[in-house]
Design an enzyme around this catalytic site. Sequence first.
Site, PDB file in Angstrom:
ATOM      1  N   LYS A 220      10.253 -28.051  22.672  1.00  0.00           N
ATOM      2  CA  LYS A 220      11.323 -26.695  22.395  1.00  0.00           C
ATOM      3  C   LYS A 220      10.894 -25.035  23.257  1.00  0.00           C
ATOM      4  O   LYS A 220       9.970 -24.635  23.543  1.00  0.00           O
ATOM      5  CB  LYS A 220      11.666 -26.596  21.081  1.00  0.00           C
ATOM      6  CG  LYS A 220      12.968 -25.802  20.437  1.00  0.00           C
ATOM      7  CD  LYS A 220      13.977 -26.862  20.898  1.00  0.00           C
ATOM      8  CE  LYS A 220      14.642 -26.544  20.511  1.00  0.00           C
ATOM      9  NZ  LYS A 220      16.065 -27.734  20.400  1.00  0.00           N
TER      10      LYS A 220
ATOM     11  N   GLY B 152      30.637 -29.009   5.818  1.00  0.00           N
ATOM     12  CA  GLY B 152      30.313 -27.636   7.577  1.00  0.00           C
ATOM     13  C   GLY B 152      31.588 -28.720   8.260  1.00  0.00           C
ATOM     14  O   GLY B 152      30.863 -29.847   8.555  1.00  0.00           O
TER      15      GLY B 152
ATOM     16  N   GLY C 140      32.098 -26.874  11.268  1.00  0.00           N
ATOM     17  CA  GLY C 140      31.715 -26.360  12.773  1.00  0.00           C
ATOM     18  C   GLY C 140      31.371 -27.322  14.179  1.00  0.00           C
ATOM     19  O   GLY C 140      32.342 -27.948  13.744  1.00  0.00           O
ATOM     20  N   HIS C 141      30.906 -26.832  14.746  1.00  0.00           N
ATOM     21  CA  HIS C 141      31.372 -27.846  16.012  1.00  0.00           C
ATOM     22  C   HIS C 141      30.579 -29.500  15.647  1.00  0.00           C
ATOM     23  O   HIS C 141      32.081 -30.315  16.100  1.00  0.00           O
ATOM     24  CB  HIS C 141      29.747 -27.192  17.005  1.00  0.00           C
ATOM     25  CG  HIS C 141      30.304 -25.803  17.372  1.00  0.00           C
ATOM     26  ND1 HIS C 141      29.437 -24.679  16.889  1.00  0.00           N
ATOM     27  CD2 HIS C 141      30.792 -25.560  18.850  1.00  0.00           C
ATOM     28  CE1 HIS C 141      29.805 -23.466  17.754  1.00  0.00           C
ATOM     29  NE2 HIS C 141      30.485 -24.279  18.684  1.00  0.00           N
ATOM     30  N   VAL C 142      29.338 -30.077  14.808  1.00  0.00           N
ATOM     31  CA  VAL C 142      29.956 -31.388  14.961  1.00  0.00           C
ATOM     32  C   VAL C 142      30.544 -31.565  13.569  1.00  0.00           C
ATOM     33  O   VAL C 142      31.607 -32.603  13.709  1.00  0.00           O
ATOM     34  CB  VAL C 142      27.837 -31.548  14.192  1.00  0.00           C
ATOM     35  CG1 VAL C 142      28.235 -33.152  14.218  1.00  0.00           C
ATOM     36  CG2 VAL C 142      27.401 -30.680  15.584  1.00  0.00           C
TER      37      VAL C 142
ATOM     38  N   TYR D 198      33.555 -30.483  12.631  1.00  0.00           N
ATOM     39  CA  TYR D 198      34.645 -30.678  12.714  1.00  0.00           C
ATOM     40  C   TYR D 198      34.865 -31.936  13.993  1.00  0.00           C
ATOM     41  O   TYR D 198      36.233 -33.266  13.238  1.00  0.00           O
ATOM     42  CB  TYR D 198      35.217 -29.634  13.017  1.00  0.00           C
ATOM     43  CG  TYR D 198      36.959 -29.862  13.621  1.00  0.00           C
ATOM     44  CD1 TYR D 198      38.222 -29.554  12.781  1.00  0.00           C
ATOM     45  CD2 TYR D 198      37.746 -29.711  15.345  1.00  0.00           C
ATOM     46  CE1 TYR D 198      39.456 -29.678  12.695  1.00  0.00           C
ATOM     47  CE2 TYR D 198      38.809 -29.817  14.857  1.00  0.00           C
ATOM     48  CZ  TYR D 198      39.386 -29.705  13.997  1.00  0.00           C
ATOM     49  OH  TYR D 198      41.197 -29.725  14.425  1.00  0.00           O
TER      50      TYR D 198
HETATM   51  P1  NAD Z   1      28.174 -24.969  12.935  1.00  0.00           P
HETATM   52  O1  NAD Z   1      27.240 -23.047  13.255  1.00  0.00           O
HETATM   53  O2  NAD Z   1      28.960 -24.715  14.688  1.00  0.00           O
HETATM   54  O3  NAD Z   1      29.134 -24.977  12.031  1.00  0.00           O
HETATM   55  C1  NAD Z   1      28.187 -24.751  10.733  1.00  0.00           C
HETATM   56  C2  NAD Z   1      29.300 -24.879   9.716  1.00  0.00           C
HETATM   57  O4  NAD Z   1      28.811 -24.479   8.584  1.00  0.00           O
HETATM   58  C3  NAD Z   1      29.855 -23.449   9.614  1.00  0.00           C
HETATM   59  O5  NAD Z   1      31.422 -24.050   9.757  1.00  0.00           O
HETATM   60  C4  NAD Z   1      29.723 -22.437   8.772  1.00  0.00           C
HETATM   61  O6  NAD Z   1      30.615 -21.897   8.358  1.00  0.00           O
HETATM   62  C5  NAD Z   1      29.107 -23.870   7.878  1.00  0.00           C
HETATM   63  N1  NAD Z   1      28.883 -23.416   6.831  1.00  0.00           N
HETATM   64  C6  NAD Z   1      27.796 -22.181   6.329  1.00  0.00           C
HETATM   65  N2  NAD Z   1      27.123 -22.660   4.651  1.00  0.00           N
HETATM   66  C7  NAD Z   1      27.836 -23.229   4.407  1.00  0.00           C
HETATM   67  C8  NAD Z   1      27.807 -23.848   3.363  1.00  0.00           C
HETATM   68  N3  NAD Z   1      26.838 -22.979   2.416  1.00  0.00           N
HETATM   69  N4  NAD Z   1      28.822 -24.703   2.572  1.00  0.00           N
HETATM   70  C9  NAD Z   1      29.539 -25.073   3.641  1.00  0.00           C
HETATM   71  N5  NAD Z   1      29.635 -24.809   4.517  1.00  0.00           N
HETATM   72  C10 NAD Z   1      29.306 -24.087   5.479  1.00  0.00           C
HETATM   73  O7  NAD Z   1      26.617 -25.705  13.357  1.00  0.00           O
HETATM   74  P2  NAD Z   1      26.958 -27.084  14.409  1.00  0.00           P
HETATM   75  O8  NAD Z   1      26.574 -27.384  15.921  1.00  0.00           O
HETATM   76  O9  NAD Z   1      28.443 -27.668  13.781  1.00  0.00           O
HETATM   77  O10 NAD Z   1      25.526 -27.905  13.696  1.00  0.00           O
HETATM   78  C11 NAD Z   1      25.691 -28.175  12.023  1.00  0.00           C
HETATM   79  C12 NAD Z   1      24.315 -28.770  11.329  1.00  0.00           C
HETATM   80  O11 NAD Z   1      24.137 -30.274  12.217  1.00  0.00           O
HETATM   81  C13 NAD Z   1      23.000 -27.464  11.551  1.00  0.00           C
HETATM   82  O12 NAD Z   1      21.506 -27.655  10.911  1.00  0.00           O
HETATM   83  C14 NAD Z   1      22.461 -28.161  13.131  1.00  0.00           C
HETATM   84  O13 NAD Z   1      21.410 -27.817  12.865  1.00  0.00           O
HETATM   85  C15 NAD Z   1      22.578 -29.946  13.244  1.00  0.00           C
HETATM   86  N6  NAD Z   1      22.755 -30.233  14.448  1.00  0.00           N
HETATM   87  C16 NAD Z   1      23.868 -30.022  15.127  1.00  0.00           C
HETATM   88  C17 NAD Z   1      23.639 -30.330  16.350  1.00  0.00           C
HETATM   89  C18 NAD Z   1      24.638 -29.498  17.747  1.00  0.00           C
HETATM   90  O14 NAD Z   1      24.885 -30.850  18.287  1.00  0.00           O
HETATM   91  N7  NAD Z   1      25.680 -29.236  17.188  1.00  0.00           N
HETATM   92  C19 NAD Z   1      22.387 -31.562  16.666  1.00  0.00           C
HETATM   93  C20 NAD Z   1      21.918 -32.640  16.358  1.00  0.00           C
HETATM   94  C21 NAD Z   1      21.761 -31.209  14.365  1.00  0.00           C
END
Ligand code: NAD
Length: 373
Positions: free
Chosen positions: A110, A209, A211-213, A215
Amino acid sequence: MMTKGVGAMQIVDEKKSSRSAYPHTHYTVADSLMRYAERLGYGDVHMKVDAKTGLKAIVAINNLNRGPAIGGCRMVHYSTIDKAVEDALRLGYMMSYKAAINNLPHGGAKAVIIKPKEIKDKDAFFEKFGEFVNELGGRYITAVDSGTSPLEMDIIARRTPYVTCTSKSGADSDPSPLTALGVRRGIEAGVKFKLGYDSLEGIHVAIQGAGHVGYCLAQDLKARGARLTIADVNLKALQRCIDELGANVCHPDEIYDIEADVFAPCALGSVLNMHTIKRLKVQVVAGAANNQLAHHHYGQLLHEKGILYAPDFLINAGGLIHVAVIYDHGNMEKSLEQINNIYHTVYDIYERAKQENCATNTIAERIARDRLK
Ligand code: NAD
């Protein structure tokens, strides 16, 4: 009593140390980071500081036994350099496991760039980072992560070939839908193994959650006829789930009490702990969040409760699989094929865990560790 003369320890007055011939070093922090690196099986850790451009970057190469190490370049604010190094170490280690369990011909690494208050010359800044990557001679391949995009990768590519996710690479600029695909495959494998269903029609999934994933996952599950209950601390994100997906929503703390078939943690790490596991009323836990288990032993607790756990580092590797396939001259079709294969990899782990009567994370970690040797 301290003796004076050659070999005597010098006691440094911290307040005056900036005036001394040599800058004062806080050995305790470096020492603990070194121990942490040792514990995670490193590898080498490289640092670049360039006063002219303001670049401060760390590349943590965890393991090269399976091939050149690959992992995103994250550029975010850090309150201290130690936190940035720790983050790079932790994330690089995780990349090794993700790559190994998904059989990629790569090790894990990383890069972390400490986001400065201002980047005066963006081209010079990322070209310098490209030089840094190039100096590592192909041991590390960089890619997009939080805070970087194909635009930055294009600049980096002027100085090194060891980069993927450029605008011309054919890689998807947002890995989230591909991560969500891998998670959905993990859920499908869990539903088949635990409930005997081939389809997600009518399956109730509680998602933490949106968020990106989260949703993307919710959209995909909805399209497959699943019922959704979603929690998020962000009310706007939650409203979108109601308006666009017709999802049920709940308070963030209530998500652990929802009676559903599947719980999908897609927000934070360490959400599976002594307190939350007691409350779960689901058959399967499968989500995107990294480090869902607050401690490795909680995998065993889930196993004893009869809850099937999909190891996070296996099913959330869709984004990593995609960038690795693209770097290795593959295309979207090939990466979709490999991400879809997560179903079979995790199903096999579910079976082995049943045969050996042990936790799924134990099996998955053992396989990854063996492959990293
Ligand atoms: P993101 O920040 O876009 O989404 C996270 C969501 O969780 C947000 O909408 C936030 O408001 C919500 N949230 C935060 N605290 C919360 C709580 N206590 N209860 C309920 N919801 C809560 O992040 P992401 O990119 O969607 O990633 C989500 C998780 O997946 C992270 O742990 C990330 O490390 C992991 N991940 C993501 C990817 C990727 O491709 N984006 C890849 C591997 C792992």
